[in-house]
Design a protein around this motif. Structure first.
Motif, PDB file in Angstrom:
ATOM      1  N   ALA A  47      -3.780  -4.710   8.746  1.00 37.09           N
ATOM      2  CA  ALA A  47      -3.520  -3.379   8.334  1.00 37.09           C
ATOM      3  C   ALA A  47      -4.327  -2.787   6.981  1.00 37.09           C
ATOM      4  CB  ALA A  47      -1.987  -3.280   8.072  1.00 37.09           C
ATOM      5  N   TYR A  48      -4.495  -1.712   6.985  1.00 36.29           N
ATOM      6  CA  TYR A  48      -5.175  -1.031   5.758  1.00 36.29           C
ATOM      7  C   TYR A  48      -4.857   0.285   5.526  1.00 36.29           C
ATOM      8  CZ  TYR A  48      -7.976   1.223   9.201  1.00 36.29           C
ATOM      9  OH  TYR A  48      -8.619   2.346  10.214  1.00 36.29           O
ATOM     10  N   ALA A  49      -4.996   0.998   4.328  1.00 32.52           N
ATOM     11  CA  ALA A  49      -4.683   2.130   3.922  1.00 32.52           C
ATOM     12  C   ALA A  49      -5.846   2.835   4.336  1.00 32.52           C
ATOM     13  CB  ALA A  49      -4.388   2.023   2.373  1.00 32.52           C
ATOM     14  N   ASP A  50      -5.813   4.270   5.009  1.00 32.14           N
ATOM     15  CA  ASP A  50      -6.592   4.988   5.269  1.00 32.14           C
ATOM     16  C   ASP A  50      -6.389   6.219   4.472  1.00 32.14           C
ATOM     17  OD1 ASP A  50      -8.338   7.225   6.332  1.00 32.14           O
ATOM     18  OD2 ASP A  50      -8.116   6.266   8.242  1.00 32.14           O
ATOM     19  N   PHE A  51      -7.360   6.284   3.228  1.00 34.66           N
ATOM     20  CA  PHE A  51      -7.098   7.404   2.136  1.00 34.66           C
ATOM     21  C   PHE A  51      -7.509   8.748   2.737  1.00 34.66           C
ATOM     22  CE2 PHE A  51      -7.395   3.510  -0.251  1.00 34.66           C
ATOM     23  CZ  PHE A  51      -5.961   3.617  -0.661  1.00 34.66           C
ATOM     24  N   ASN A  52      -8.206   9.021   3.709  1.00 31.13           N
ATOM     25  CA  ASN A  52      -8.637  10.086   4.405  1.00 31.13           C
ATOM     26  C   ASN A  52      -7.414  10.714   5.230  1.00 31.13           C
ATOM     27  OD1 ASN A  52     -11.310  10.219   3.225  1.00 31.13           O
ATOM     28  ND2 ASN A  52     -11.918   8.859   4.901  1.00 31.13           N
ATOM     29  N   LYS A  53      -6.866   9.938   6.129  1.00 32.79           N
ATOM     30  CA  LYS A  53      -5.777  10.394   7.028  1.00 32.79           C
ATOM     31  C   LYS A  53      -4.429  10.329   6.135  1.00 32.79           C
ATOM     32  CE  LYS A  53      -8.113   8.860  11.155  1.00 32.79           C
ATOM     33  NZ  LYS A  53      -8.006   7.898  12.522  1.00 32.79           N
ATOM     34  N   GLN A  54      -4.520   9.839   5.144  1.00 35.08           N
ATOM     35  CA  GLN A  54      -3.334   9.489   4.154  1.00 35.08           C
ATOM     36  C   GLN A  54      -2.190   8.894   4.863  1.00 35.08           C
ATOM     37  OE1 GLN A  54      -2.402  13.634   2.789  1.00 35.08           O
ATOM     38  NE2 GLN A  54      -4.159  13.712   1.450  1.00 35.08           N
ATOM     39  N   LYS A  55      -2.456   7.600   5.441  1.00 35.19           N
ATOM     40  CA  LYS A  55      -1.362   6.762   6.112  1.00 35.19           C
ATOM     41  C   LYS A  55      -2.035   5.476   6.144  1.00 35.19           C
ATOM     42  CE  LYS A  55      -2.425   7.907  10.835  1.00 35.19           C
ATOM     43  NZ  LYS A  55      -2.157   8.523  12.106  1.00 35.19           N
ATOM     44  N   TYR A  56      -1.097   4.416   6.543  1.00 42.29           N
ATOM     45  CA  TYR A  56      -1.359   2.941   6.885  1.00 42.29           C
ATOM     46  C   TYR A  56      -1.706   3.134   8.239  1.00 42.29           C
ATOM     47  CZ  TYR A  56      -1.526  -0.758   3.337  1.00 42.29           C
ATOM     48  OH  TYR A  56      -1.838  -1.597   2.375  1.00 42.29           O
ATOM     49  N   MET A  57      -2.844   2.165   8.630  1.00 46.63           N
ATOM     50  CA  MET A  57      -3.174   1.992   9.948  1.00 46.63           C
ATOM     51  C   MET A  57      -2.864   0.553  10.210  1.00 46.63           C
ATOM     52  SD  MET A  57      -4.260   5.258  10.399  1.00 46.63           S
ATOM     53  CE  MET A  57      -5.415   4.766  11.936  1.00 46.63           C
TER      54      MET A  57
END
Length: 239
Positions: A47-57
């Motif tokens: 898992a990782y944080a997507d700071f562009n989509k503003q959610k966890y992936m």
């Protein structure tokens, strides 16, 4: 490709011992304009944080049971980025800026996810490892023409402190097509390029295999019956 930003990566191995079968890792990284937070298990990104989509992936394959972390994990990742940038500035002042360190990728490989069959959708994988600092940039071509639609995972740390990234491109194999992935990195003066050419033969007629095996099986069966009859007759003569 030039990079003037300083990066700060903090990694934490959460579960390691001689008696433990699995290893879990968490990474928080930042620069003045970018950041990363990811979790991994046994060398795989979980898992990782997507700071562009503003959610966890959650980039998990379809054959595993899906899971998610508790609510608020993305908000915590955003807060960790601010802490990381504060630590970055403190470190720069204390060390009078960080000494530059650059490692070119030690290996670039290109291969398919599944066995190639003409006309059947597949995935090309460009595997880049052994570089520092992160990230790399990967671009794709088909028959010398740039293609879009590829994806790339967040940088994953190796045990020696370098990084690994994997780029994927969905494609449909056709005989004679030539694909390439070009890797750009701060330590490279020119891109590293790997070529993949579709050369395999089409899948054979599915009816041929069973027919051949049935024919061979029938032949072996008849040979076995004949041999058994021969030894039975010889045994009766001897008696």
């Amino acid at each position: 490709m030039k990079m003037k930003e300083l990066l700060l990566f903090l990694s934490c191995v959460l579960c390691v011992s001689a008696d433990v079968l699995h290893e879990e890792i968490r990474i928080t990284g930042c620069s003045e304009s970018d950041g990363e937070e990811m979790y991994g298990l046994d060398g795989e990104e979980v898992a990782y944080a997507d700071f562009n989509k503003q959610k966890y992936m959650y980039p998990q394959p379809p054959f595993v049971d899906p899971f998610t972390f508790r609510e608020g994990v993305y908000e915590q990742a955003v807060a960790n980025q601010q802490i990381c940038r504060d630590n970055l500035q403190t470190g720069r002042k204390g060390m009078k800026d960080f000494p530059p360190e650059e490692d070119v990728p030690s290996a670039v490989m290109i291969y398919t996810r599944d066995e190639v069959e003409f006309g059947e959708k597949n995935t090309l994988i460009c595997h880049v490892t052994g570089f520092y600092p992160a990230p790399v940039n990967v671009s794709w071509t088909k028959n010398q023409q740039k293609v879009t639609g590829s994806s790339i995972n967040v940088p994953y740390p190796n045990k020696d402190g370098t990084f690994t990234q994997i780029s994927r491109l969905e494609f449909t194999p056709q005989l004679g097509d030539i694909y390439s992935c070009a890797v750009q990195h701060l330590a490279l003066t020119q891109p590293l390029t790997k070529i993949y050419e579709v050369e395999v033969s089409p899948r054979s007629d599915p009816g041929v295999g069973p027919s051949v095996f049935c024919g061979v099986g029938l032949t072996l069966g008849l040979v076995g019956v004949a041999a058994g009859t021969f030894f039975l007759v010889k045994g009766n003569e001897c008696s």
